[in-house]
Design an enzyme around this catalytic site. Structure first.
Site, PDB file in Angstrom:
ATOM      1  N   ASP A  48      -8.594  -3.612   8.455  1.00 18.73           N
ATOM      2  CA  ASP A  48      -7.204  -3.665   7.996  1.00 18.73           C
ATOM      3  C   ASP A  48      -6.326  -4.042   9.178  1.00 18.73           C
ATOM      4  O   ASP A  48      -6.430  -3.457  10.257  1.00 18.73           O
ATOM      5  CB  ASP A  48      -6.784  -2.294   7.435  1.00 18.73           C
ATOM      6  CG  ASP A  48      -5.456  -2.344   6.694  1.00 18.73           C
ATOM      7  OD1 ASP A  48      -4.453  -2.801   7.285  1.00 18.73           O
ATOM      8  OD2 ASP A  48      -5.410  -1.929   5.537  1.00 18.73           O
ATOM      9  N   HIS A  64      -9.770   1.319   0.567  1.00 14.77           N
ATOM     10  CA  HIS A  64      -9.501   1.664   1.970  1.00 14.77           C
ATOM     11  C   HIS A  64     -10.528   2.696   2.437  1.00 14.77           C
ATOM     12  O   HIS A  64     -10.788   3.676   1.718  1.00 14.77           O
ATOM     13  CB  HIS A  64      -8.129   2.335   2.103  1.00 14.77           C
ATOM     14  CG  HIS A  64      -6.958   1.481   1.751  1.00 14.77           C
ATOM     15  ND1 HIS A  64      -6.185   0.841   2.685  1.00 14.77           N
ATOM     16  CD2 HIS A  64      -6.404   1.179   0.547  1.00 14.77           C
ATOM     17  CE1 HIS A  64      -5.198   0.194   2.083  1.00 14.77           C
ATOM     18  NE2 HIS A  64      -5.310   0.381   0.783  1.00 14.77           N
ATOM     19  N   HIS A  85      -8.900  -3.520  -3.688  1.00 19.45           N
ATOM     20  CA  HIS A  85      -9.448  -3.190  -2.365  1.00 19.45           C
ATOM     21  C   HIS A  85      -9.557  -1.688  -2.191  1.00 19.45           C
ATOM     22  O   HIS A  85      -8.679  -0.938  -2.596  1.00 19.45           O
ATOM     23  CB  HIS A  85      -8.610  -3.795  -1.230  1.00 19.45           C
ATOM     24  CG  HIS A  85      -7.143  -3.504  -1.321  1.00 19.45           C
ATOM     25  ND1 HIS A  85      -6.311  -4.162  -2.199  1.00 19.45           N
ATOM     26  CD2 HIS A  85      -6.362  -2.622  -0.654  1.00 19.45           C
ATOM     27  CE1 HIS A  85      -5.087  -3.699  -2.062  1.00 19.45           C
ATOM     28  NE2 HIS A  85      -5.084  -2.751  -1.135  1.00 19.45           N
ATOM     29  N   GLN A 127       0.597  -0.172  -4.285  1.00 18.14           N
ATOM     30  CA  GLN A 127      -0.276  -1.323  -4.012  1.00 18.14           C
ATOM     31  C   GLN A 127       0.583  -2.518  -3.592  1.00 18.14           C
ATOM     32  O   GLN A 127       1.615  -2.800  -4.218  1.00 18.14           O
ATOM     33  CB  GLN A 127      -1.099  -1.669  -5.268  1.00 18.14           C
ATOM     34  CG  GLN A 127      -2.131  -2.766  -5.027  1.00 18.14           C
ATOM     35  CD  GLN A 127      -3.010  -3.051  -6.251  1.00 18.14           C
ATOM     36  OE1 GLN A 127      -2.838  -2.438  -7.320  1.00 18.14           O
ATOM     37  NE2 GLN A 127      -3.925  -3.978  -6.102  1.00 18.14           N
TER      38      GLN A 127
HETATM   39  P1  DGP Z   1      -2.332  -1.580  -0.343  1.00 16.91           P
HETATM   40  O1  DGP Z   1      -1.046  -1.003   0.115  1.00 16.91           O
HETATM   41  O2  DGP Z   1      -3.308  -0.539  -0.897  1.00 16.91           O
HETATM   42  O3  DGP Z   1      -2.155  -2.766  -1.265  1.00 16.91           O
HETATM   43  O4  DGP Z   1      -3.046  -2.093   0.971  1.00 16.91           O
HETATM   44  C1  DGP Z   1      -2.908  -3.356   1.496  1.00 16.91           C
HETATM   45  C2  DGP Z   1      -3.496  -3.302   2.881  1.00 16.91           C
HETATM   46  O5  DGP Z   1      -3.754  -4.609   3.302  1.00 16.91           O
HETATM   47  C3  DGP Z   1      -2.557  -2.681   3.931  1.00 16.91           C
HETATM   48  O6  DGP Z   1      -3.189  -1.534   4.497  1.00 16.91           O
HETATM   49  C4  DGP Z   1      -2.368  -3.752   4.962  1.00 16.91           C
HETATM   50  C5  DGP Z   1      -3.495  -4.716   4.677  1.00 16.91           C
HETATM   51  N1  DGP Z   1      -3.196  -6.119   4.926  1.00 16.91           N
HETATM   52  C6  DGP Z   1      -2.091  -6.794   4.508  1.00 16.91           C
HETATM   53  N2  DGP Z   1      -2.174  -8.082   4.893  1.00 16.91           N
HETATM   54  C7  DGP Z   1      -3.368  -8.223   5.534  1.00 16.91           C
HETATM   55  C8  DGP Z   1      -4.025  -9.339   6.152  1.00 16.91           C
HETATM   56  O7  DGP Z   1      -3.541 -10.464   6.194  1.00 16.91           O
HETATM   57  N3  DGP Z   1      -5.230  -9.091   6.717  1.00 16.91           N
HETATM   58  C9  DGP Z   1      -5.816  -7.846   6.700  1.00 16.91           C
HETATM   59  N4  DGP Z   1      -7.004  -7.737   7.289  1.00 16.91           N
HETATM   60  N5  DGP Z   1      -5.232  -6.785   6.127  1.00 16.91           N
HETATM   61  C10 DGP Z   1      -4.019  -6.980   5.549  1.00 16.91           C
END
Ligand code: DGP
Length: 139
Positions: free
Chosen positions: A33, A104, A102, A96
């Site tokens: 993340d 975590h 996804h 979300q």
């Molecule tokens: P949620 O809030 O459950 O939809 O989590 C989205 C997660 O995705 C958040 O913890 C940050 C992560 N995230 C957002 N953009 C990117 C990205 O471009 N790359 C990666 N690896 N993670 C990302």
């Protein structure tokens, strides 16, 4: 289900944007993340179109959980942590923000779980953590 195939995780799956891979198989991808809620925060996504859990076909749900078992064991070994919080949000009203299913996996205690970072983590540090966790995956 309305699935927007321009979402950021669809772009990671297609290789259009990079990520730090921890584990990959034919149905799932696990990667760091970029705005971690704790050091070693990993996301697992299915290689199919699904916005949230209610959209996820059971074969992909099973594959995501199998990958999670591997990643949790690797996080414990690589990072020397005992507790890993498994979290997954369904819908914007739950918080979300990326609309491709996804899971975590956050190495922390539930009572210490904070908000995710608002800025991207250091890419070198993420790459090192991914390498460390990847090395501990038992296939
Ligand atoms: P949620 O809030 O459950 O939809 O989590 C989205 C997660 O995705 C958040 O913890 C940050 C992560 N995230 C957002 N953009 C990117 C990205 O471009 N790359 C990666 N690896 N993670 C990302």
């Amino acid at each position: 289900m309305h699935y927007d195939d321009t979402n950021i995780f669809a772009k990671i799956l297609s290789g259009d944007i990079p990520s730090h891979t921890v584990y990959e198989d034919d149905k799932t991808l696990a990667f760091m993340d970029v705005m971690p809620q704790a050091k070693g925060h990993v996301l697992i996504i299915p290689k199919c179109q699904a916005v949230e859990l209610t959209d996820l076909a059971s074969e992909y749900a099973c594959a995501v959980f199998k990958t999670a078992q591997k990643v949790i064991q690797a996080q414990r070994k690589a990072l020397g942590v005992a507790g890993v919080v498994q979290m997954q949000l369904n819908g914007k009203d739950a918080g979300q923000s990326v609309f491709h299913y996804h899971m975590h996996l956050i190495p922390t205690h539930i009572h210490e779980l904070g908000k995710h970072e608002s800025v991207m983590a250091d890419q070198d540090e993420l790459a090192k953590l991914a390498t460390k966790i990847r090395a501990c995956i038992v296939d």
